[in-house]
Structures are given as C-alpha cells and as structure tokens.
Design an enzyme around this catalytic site. Structure first.
Site, PDB file in Angstrom:
ATOM      1  N   HIS A  86       0.860  -1.183   0.000  1.00  0.00           N
ATOM      2  CA  HIS A  86       0.000   0.000   0.000  1.00  0.00           C
ATOM      3  C   HIS A  86       0.891   1.225   0.000  1.00  0.00           C
ATOM      4  O   HIS A  86       1.850   1.305   0.765  1.00  0.00           O
ATOM      5  CB  HIS A  86      -0.894   0.029   1.248  1.00  0.00           C
ATOM      6  CG  HIS A  86      -1.690   1.295   1.343  1.00  0.00           C
ATOM      7  ND1 HIS A  86      -2.852   1.482   0.622  1.00  0.00           N
ATOM      8  CD2 HIS A  86      -1.486   2.448   2.026  1.00  0.00           C
ATOM      9  CE1 HIS A  86      -3.325   2.687   0.872  1.00  0.00           C
ATOM     10  NE2 HIS A  86      -2.521   3.287   1.713  1.00  0.00           N
ATOM     11  N   ASP A 165     -15.314   2.202   7.658  1.00  0.00           N
ATOM     12  CA  ASP A 165     -14.304   3.173   7.241  1.00  0.00           C
ATOM     13  C   ASP A 165     -14.855   4.103   6.164  1.00  0.00           C
ATOM     14  O   ASP A 165     -14.562   5.293   6.156  1.00  0.00           O
ATOM     15  CB  ASP A 165     -13.042   2.476   6.727  1.00  0.00           C
ATOM     16  CG  ASP A 165     -12.039   3.503   6.223  1.00  0.00           C
ATOM     17  OD1 ASP A 165     -11.592   4.308   7.051  1.00  0.00           O
ATOM     18  OD2 ASP A 165     -11.759   3.543   5.013  1.00  0.00           O
ATOM     19  N   ARG A 172     -14.845  12.363   8.290  1.00  0.00           N
ATOM     20  CA  ARG A 172     -13.580  13.030   8.644  1.00  0.00           C
ATOM     21  C   ARG A 172     -13.225  14.086   7.616  1.00  0.00           C
ATOM     22  O   ARG A 172     -12.704  15.160   7.951  1.00  0.00           O
ATOM     23  CB  ARG A 172     -12.456  11.990   8.739  1.00  0.00           C
ATOM     24  CG  ARG A 172     -12.568  11.115   9.975  1.00  0.00           C
ATOM     25  CD  ARG A 172     -11.663   9.899   9.858  1.00  0.00           C
ATOM     26  NE  ARG A 172     -10.286  10.251   9.609  1.00  0.00           N
ATOM     27  CZ  ARG A 172      -9.439   9.517   8.895  1.00  0.00           C
ATOM     28  NH1 ARG A 172      -9.821   8.364   8.369  1.00  0.00           N
ATOM     29  NH2 ARG A 172      -8.210   9.900   8.701  1.00  0.00           N
ATOM     30  N   SER A 187      -7.741   3.451   9.333  1.00  0.00           N
ATOM     31  CA  SER A 187      -8.496   3.500   8.075  1.00  0.00           C
ATOM     32  C   SER A 187      -7.769   2.685   6.992  1.00  0.00           C
ATOM     33  O   SER A 187      -8.353   1.801   6.342  1.00  0.00           O
ATOM     34  CB  SER A 187      -8.634   4.969   7.650  1.00  0.00           C
ATOM     35  OG  SER A 187      -9.032   5.076   6.321  1.00  0.00           O
ATOM     36  N   LYS A 191      -8.748  -1.651   5.735  1.00  0.00           N
ATOM     37  CA  LYS A 191      -9.018  -2.099   4.360  1.00  0.00           C
ATOM     38  C   LYS A 191      -7.976  -3.127   3.911  1.00  0.00           C
ATOM     39  O   LYS A 191      -8.299  -4.121   3.274  1.00  0.00           O
ATOM     40  CB  LYS A 191      -9.037  -0.890   3.418  1.00  0.00           C
ATOM     41  CG  LYS A 191     -10.274  -0.029   3.625  1.00  0.00           C
ATOM     42  CD  LYS A 191     -10.210   1.271   2.869  1.00  0.00           C
ATOM     43  CE  LYS A 191      -9.259   2.245   3.471  1.00  0.00           C
ATOM     44  NZ  LYS A 191      -9.396   3.637   3.157  1.00  0.00           N
TER      45      LYS A 191
HETATM   46  N1  URA Z   1      -6.123   6.963   3.089  1.00  0.00           N
HETATM   47  C1  URA Z   1      -7.076   6.225   3.705  1.00  0.00           C
HETATM   48  O1  URA Z   1      -7.500   5.188   3.203  1.00  0.00           O
HETATM   49  N2  URA Z   1      -7.528   6.656   4.892  1.00  0.00           N
HETATM   50  C2  URA Z   1      -7.088   7.783   5.489  1.00  0.00           C
HETATM   51  O2  URA Z   1      -7.530   8.100   6.572  1.00  0.00           O
HETATM   52  C3  URA Z   1      -6.111   8.535   4.826  1.00  0.00           C
HETATM   53  C4  URA Z   1      -5.641   8.100   3.615  1.00  0.00           C
END
Ligand code: URA
Length: 429
Positions: A86, A165, A172, A187, A191
């Site tokens: 990621h 999320d 947010r 977050s 995922k």
């Molecule tokens: N990318 C995400 O998936 N979540 C965040 O909070 C910030 C960047």
C-alpha cells in the site's frame, strides 16, 4: 434493542483523555454503522481522538472493529503465498502498475484493491481505466479468478470491505479530522487487513507531494501501521520513501500507464525501476520466496507477460493505443544551469488542474491530461530547453496549471548542490 453504552459517555471519556475500553470501541463502530451513533456524535469523537490520540491497544481494537463491520477476504485456498503493498500516495506514483506483475512473475499472488484519486495525487484505478476496455469493478468471484489465473489482480475495493471506514472517512473529510494518525492508520489498515493478504509492505511517502509531508509524522504513521498489521497477524513492514520530487517522468493517467509499460519492457526512469524492485524484494521476502531476482522479470519479459494477461482478464486491450490529450504546451528553461528543485506538490496540482485529477468524488478525469517531465533535479539545462510538456483536452486549463507551477522549478548555477531526499529514507520492521 437496549444499547449497552451511550455515545456521549464515550465522547466524554476521550475528551477527558481517557483510554476507550475494547467493548466501548466495538460498540461505537457497530452502532455508528447501524445509525444509532449519530454523525455529529462520531464527529465529536473523531475530533477528541485527533486532539488526545489513542494508545496502541485502542488503535488495534478500533481497526479490528472496522474490519468486522464488513467482509474479510480469504485467499488461503490459493497455492501461492499472498502479499500486497500500500502506498500513501504521491505525484507520479505509478509503482503499483509494474510492481504487481513483477511480484506475480516471481511466484507470489498479489490481490491489490485500489482506489481512485482525489486532489493532487492520482489513483491507480484512474490510471488503468485509460486502457481501452479495462474494467475496475469485479465481483469477489471474478477477482479471485483473475488472481488465481494471473498471479495478480488490481481492482476496486467493493462496498463490503470495511464499510465503517467508508462512512467514517467521508465524515472526517468534512470535519477537519483526516489528519489524526490513529484514524489514518486504522483506516488504511482496516481495508488492507480485510483484503486478506498474508504479507503487506507499506510505502509511506514523505516530502511536499505526500500526504504526510513531514518525515517525523510519516515515520510515526509507518510505525503505527506496522504495529497494527503485526498485532493483527499480517506480516507487515514499511519503507519511508521520497515524494519531494515527482516519481518518474510522467504525471497523469495514460501518461503514467505508458511509462509503466516502458518499465515492464525493460526501460523507463531509474527511480521508478529502483522503487519497484526495492518494494518487490520486500514483498517476496515477506512471502517467503527466495532465489528469484525481481529485476530479471523486467528484462526477460515475464512481468510483461503477466501484465498483458491481467489487463486482458479485465476486458482491457494492452496493445490498443492509449488516449492522448488534444492540446500541449511546453515549459522551457529561462536560464542555463543545474536544476536544483522540481516541487512534487506544485507539479501534482498543475496536473490536476490540467484535468488528470478530480476535485470531488463524482467528477470524471481526463485520460490524456497530465505532465511529461524532461529534466529532474541534478540535470544540467540550457536556456530554452523544454523542461515540461503540459497535456490537456481543454486549452483554458493551461493558465491555471501555469499558476500552480510558479516557483516549482529552481535552476541554480551550473554544478549547484541539489537538496533532495534520498529515494528510500528508512525501513521499518
Ligand atoms: N487513506 C485512507 O484510506 N484513509 C485515510 O484516513 C487517509 C488516507
């Protein structure tokens, strides 16, 4: 149903710098998804978390509760070890495109669930969607089949993955609470863990074009995410990498696909090759695959072969010409000397204004728009030499893109020292 907690008590606890109990965290996430915890209550809690933080146990539990709000993919029936990466995102960051086929060609399976870009950083799916016919949305069965048959798959994360999320991130975004490290880390990791890979390499970017421009903050984020991964049973490590200068020589969807294909064909810019190979080595190490050199897959055509199969499996034609924007404008050097700076953020904003990115989630992107880079920091330039070519489908965009580029390029006297971050700053295990 009688609710075991009241949201206001949980908000007060965090407001007063207390640690939330595991059952409070489980409840607040579940009740938020059910609509029992109201948006304004979650907004207040997110702000309390931003201001007062969370300890490691809270962050791990929060992440786990978000994972449990949806499905968790399971690839244990695959014969290959699964590993993913990621990136926190950056300007010209197309690394996923060559990396997934390289790692797959070395024997691992790479399930890469990606997103679309928002703001000045591009999204992997937007880039791939510039390939005629290519389809991002796959069912779980289709995704599994592409992964099984090709060794890698890049597709959109379905709505079933960490739905808590999705709701919380949107909240947010409009309440000034994106920047909380516990919330960012949970977050991203919810995922990635729900995606089900056995190993995970995080590419945490720092520098002007990165989400975490400050290296100290980037390191804290990387350490937090590595701890969450390890505590959740995913073999995780992180690299902190440079995003003060755009990666490679292209920024923009089809332009970045073209450059990625050049890398897969054994050419391409040195920084893209180096980062691809470095991340591939980390991923293969986590997958327990030894004795193969990922660099050879770029020379012997095996990574390109995986790429062609992956693109075709999702309806794309890897041989079709890529879209090209209708208008071009060159930025030339005003003086001779040495380029000492090419600011990633400014280049990213300019590419975005040319149409390569979107301002709102609903916007579409221009496939051909973006920027080609002809010189990077450290290069000698002569007066009148092209430094950038801007591409757009709408000529009126050139002026706002040029405004964004003001001060982006600095040319010093010949031989002037270049103040630039090393490509790989640190490795966090
Ligand atoms: N990318 C995400 O998936 N979540 C965040 O909070 C910030 C960047």
């Amino acid at each position: 149903m009688v609710e075991p907690f009241a949201a206001v008590d949980i908000i007060r606890a965090k407001r007063d710098r207390g640690a939330l109990r595991p059952e409070q965290i489980d409840w607040v996430i579940d009740a938020y998804v059910r609509g029992v915890v109201a948006e304004e209550q979650m907004a207040a809690l997110a702000m309390a978390i931003l201001l007062n933080g969370m300890d490691e146990a809270e962050i791990v539990r929060w992440t786990d509760a978000m994972i449990r709000s949806g499905e968790r993919m399971d690839f244990t029936t695959l014969e290959r070890p699964t590993v993913d990466k990621h990136s926190t995102g950056g300007v010209g960051d197309k690394i996923t495109l060559p990396l997934v086929p390289v790692v797959a060609a070395c024997g691992a399976a790479v399930p890469q669930l990606s997103g679309r870009g928002l703001g000045h950083t591009g999204g992997t799916l937007d880039k791939l969607e510039s390939i005629p016919g290519w389809r991002a949305n796959l069912s779980n069965d289709e995704m599994f089949e592409v992964l099984r048959s090709c060794g890698g798959v890049i597709c959109a994360a379905g709505p079933g993955l960490a739905p808590a999320d999705k709701k919380l991130y949107a909240l947010r975004d409009v309440t000034g609470t994106v920047e909380a490290i516990p919330l960012i880390a949970s977050s991203i990791m919810s995922k990635k863990i729900a995606e089900g890979a056995g190993g995970l390499v995080l590419d945490v970017k720092t520098g002007s074009g990165a989400f975490m421009s400050d290296p100290v903050q980037a390191k804290r984020l990387a350490e937090t995410m590595v701890r969450i991964g390890l505590d959740s049973g995913v073999n995780t490590r992180a690299l902190i990498t440079a995003m003060d200068v755009p990666l490679g020589l292209t920024v923009g969807n089809a332009l970045e696909v073209r450059e990625s294909v050049e890398v897969l064909a054994g050419g391409g810019p040195s920084d893209v090759i180096e980062l691809t190979i470095t991340l591939a080595r980390e991923m293969l190490d986590l997958a327990g695959i030894t004795g193969v050199d990922p660099a050879t897959t770029l020379q012997d055509g095996s990574a390109m072969d995986v790429w062609n199969r992956m693109i075709r499996a999702q309806g794309g034609d890897p041989d079709a010409p890529l879209p090209v924007a209708t208008h071009r404008h060159q930025v030339v050097a005003e003086t001779r000397g040495t380029m000492t700076q090419l600011d990633a953020l400014k280049v990213g904003i300019a590419a975005w204004r040319l149409g390569a990115g979107r301002a709102r989630k609903e916007d579409s992107v221009s496939e051909g728009a973006g920027i080609e880079i002809h010189a990077k920091p450290g290069d000698s330039v002569t007066a009148g030499m092209p430094l950038l070519t801007l591409h757009t489908d709408d000529e009126r965009r050139f002026s706002t893109a040029m405004q964004a580029l003001e001060g982006a390029i600095v040319i010093g006297p010949a031989g002037a020292p270049v103040n630039r971050l090393p490509l790989i700053l640190e490795r966090i295990n």
